[in-house]
Motif scaffolding. Sequence first.
Motif, PDB file in Angstrom:
ATOM      1  N   THR A   1       0.840  -1.188   0.000  1.00  0.00           N
ATOM      2  CA  THR A   1       0.000   0.000   0.000  1.00  0.00           C
ATOM      3  C   THR A   1       0.881   1.246   0.000  1.00  0.00           C
ATOM      4  OG1 THR A   1      -0.083   0.148   2.407  1.00  0.00           O
ATOM      5  CG2 THR A   1      -1.735  -1.248   1.314  1.00  0.00           C
TER       6      THR A   1
ATOM      7  N   GLY B   1       1.000   3.603   2.255  1.00  0.00           N
ATOM      8  CA  GLY B   1       1.593   3.773   3.572  1.00  0.00           C
ATOM      9  C   GLY B   1       2.755   2.815   3.813  1.00  0.00           C
TER      10      GLY B   1
ATOM     11  N   ALA C   1       5.745   4.009   1.886  1.00  0.00           N
ATOM     12  CA  ALA C   1       6.367   5.151   2.555  1.00  0.00           C
ATOM     13  C   ALA C   1       7.258   4.688   3.700  1.00  0.00           C
ATOM     14  CB  ALA C   1       5.287   6.103   3.067  1.00  0.00           C
TER      15      ALA C   1
ATOM     16  N   LEU D   1       6.764  11.249   6.745  1.00  0.00           N
ATOM     17  CA  LEU D   1       5.479  10.674   6.337  1.00  0.00           C
ATOM     18  C   LEU D   1       4.394  11.716   6.083  1.00  0.00           C
ATOM     19  CD1 LEU D   1       5.169   7.634   8.792  1.00  0.00           C
ATOM     20  CD2 LEU D   1       6.027   7.636   6.451  1.00  0.00           C
TER      21      LEU D   1
ATOM     22  N   ASP E   1       3.189  12.728   2.241  1.00  0.00           N
ATOM     23  CA  ASP E   1       2.412  11.711   1.528  1.00  0.00           C
ATOM     24  C   ASP E   1       1.018  11.540   2.119  1.00  0.00           C
ATOM     25  OD1 ASP E   1       4.387  11.160  -0.315  1.00  0.00           O
ATOM     26  OD2 ASP E   1       5.321   9.626   0.941  1.00  0.00           O
ATOM     27  N   GLN E   2       0.861  11.843   3.415  1.00  0.00           N
ATOM     28  CA  GLN E   2      -0.440  11.688   4.061  1.00  0.00           C
ATOM     29  C   GLN E   2      -1.202  13.009   4.167  1.00  0.00           C
ATOM     30  OE1 GLN E   2      -0.399   9.351   7.646  1.00  0.00           O
ATOM     31  NE2 GLN E   2       1.094   7.886   6.866  1.00  0.00           N
ATOM     32  N   HIS E   3      -0.700  14.040   3.459  1.00  0.00           N
ATOM     33  CA  HIS E   3      -1.359  15.349   3.402  1.00  0.00           C
ATOM     34  C   HIS E   3      -1.460  16.017   4.770  1.00  0.00           C
ATOM     35  CE1 HIS E   3      -2.285  14.246  -0.709  1.00  0.00           C
ATOM     36  NE2 HIS E   3      -2.903  13.158  -0.285  1.00  0.00           N
ATOM     37  N   TRP E   4      -0.432  15.828   5.583  1.00  0.00           N
ATOM     38  CA  TRP E   4      -0.259  16.512   6.857  1.00  0.00           C
ATOM     39  C   TRP E   4      -1.496  16.442   7.752  1.00  0.00           C
ATOM     40  CZ3 TRP E   4       4.606  17.335   7.796  1.00  0.00           C
ATOM     41  CH2 TRP E   4       5.478  17.525   6.710  1.00  0.00           C
ATOM     42  N   PRO E   5      -1.839  15.227   8.205  1.00  0.00           N
ATOM     43  CA  PRO E   5      -2.951  15.098   9.154  1.00  0.00           C
ATOM     44  C   PRO E   5      -2.592  15.713  10.507  1.00  0.00           C
ATOM     45  CG  PRO E   5      -1.802  13.012   8.919  1.00  0.00           C
ATOM     46  CD  PRO E   5      -1.221  13.929   7.893  1.00  0.00           C
TER      47      PRO E   5
ATOM     48  N   THR F   1       0.554  14.704  12.668  1.00  0.00           N
ATOM     49  CA  THR F   1       1.891  15.174  12.289  1.00  0.00           C
ATOM     50  C   THR F   1       2.207  16.503  12.964  1.00  0.00           C
ATOM     51  OG1 THR F   1       1.040  16.266  10.281  1.00  0.00           O
ATOM     52  CG2 THR F   1       1.778  13.984  10.074  1.00  0.00           C
TER      53      THR F   1
END
Length: 455
Positions: free
Chosen positions: A46, A48, A51, A224, A227-231, A234
């Motif tokens: 996947t 994630g 990454a 990370l 790639d995870q659009h800065w949740p 983070t």
Amino acid sequence: MTTTTTPVAFRGRLLAVLLTGQFMANVDTAIVNVAAPSIAAELAATGGQLALVVSGYLVAYAVLVVTGARLGAAHGHRRVFCGGLALFTLASLACGLATGPVTLIAVRFAQGAGAGLMVPQVLSGIQLHFTGPHRMRALGWYAIALSGGAVTGQVLGGLLVSANLFGLSWRPIFLINVVLGVPLLAAARLVLPRDDGRGDRPVTAAPVVALSVSVLLLIVPLVLGRDQHWPLWTWLCLAASVPAFVGFLRVDRRAPAPLIAPEVFRDPLVRNGLLAHGLTTMTYFSLLFVLALYLQQGLRTGPVYSGLAMVSWVVAFGVGGKLPVRFLPRRRAVTGCLVLATGYVAVWVYLLAGGRAGLPLSGLLTIGGLGLGISASALVGTMTSALPDRYAADLSGLITTNAQLTGALGIAVAGTAYLALPVPPATAFTLVLIGFTVLALLGATAATRTTRALP
């Protein structure tokens, strides 16, 4: 390895072993990036998981560098270098044989841990066994191993994946470390000076845990987050990293065997040197990442071309790092930072004039490579000469960790900015380069303070 007057005939072999280990570790910071699509396709990983395959190495590497330096001082630099190299080689073999993404992630963390143990012994070894002009020349080669390793990782990754040796697809990017690591381990056991058993006090757990938590809170969201659009997690981790580092310093100060001696932070040469080195190194790692995006996504070039575009930078970096010590002895670091800034200006002016890629771009990149080579060797040389050799482990861990953390921060910020800007690729790249210019000039300011602090 203890402080000795190393015979001239022996220095070459000693340096070759140390820098080959450094070079291998740096190759693996970049080589997986090119192979990521092939890994994802074969292992059904996947986004994630992929990454973590790419970033797991960097996380473990960054977390263990300072601890690895102190372990070398406590238990022997030769012993820890060989142990780290053995772990790195075995983990590389396991990476090449991995049959699933979870296994690959786990052994990539182990590979990064091996690098984190091995790499600090390199700079410590140079500081302990080279003095005066010999040390400056050794640091020039050290700089080449640092810069050349990352670029070689990109080029070699593209070549090995494209070649599909024996139908193994991406696996040779890891298995090549076994081919190099086994003879290097044998050479290290023969060449590196034996440890005399009179090391520092053993490392205690509290500062190691405190430092590891601090670095993880900073490095994990940086590698990370994009790639995870800065949740939200983070940003919470990044905010928590500041008090965590403050807490580490307090815990470390009270420990019977501190990971970093307080005297290191008190020295203005070291403080300003770390700032200047961090700012300039940040631009280099960011450039590697953003240039690859610009060439491959913006101009639709291949990964091999993208890697080759930085070869001129690495060649110039080597030339700059090996300039004679008598060249601007008190102004080398400042001059290097200013030449680096000039290189970035030259590239963005070329882009504003309508240029896009090709030989002119590679030619202009040589200016920046020359400047970074001059500044890096001068700054590391100044910092390692600022304190007695008993602080070799402290400086080695700090300088390496400083480069890793600032590099990760630069990649996160510059990569996010490049991808988020609603403008054509050349314009986005130009704006990022202007930011690099500012950072290089700030590095020159810090380097000026370093120069003023010289005796």
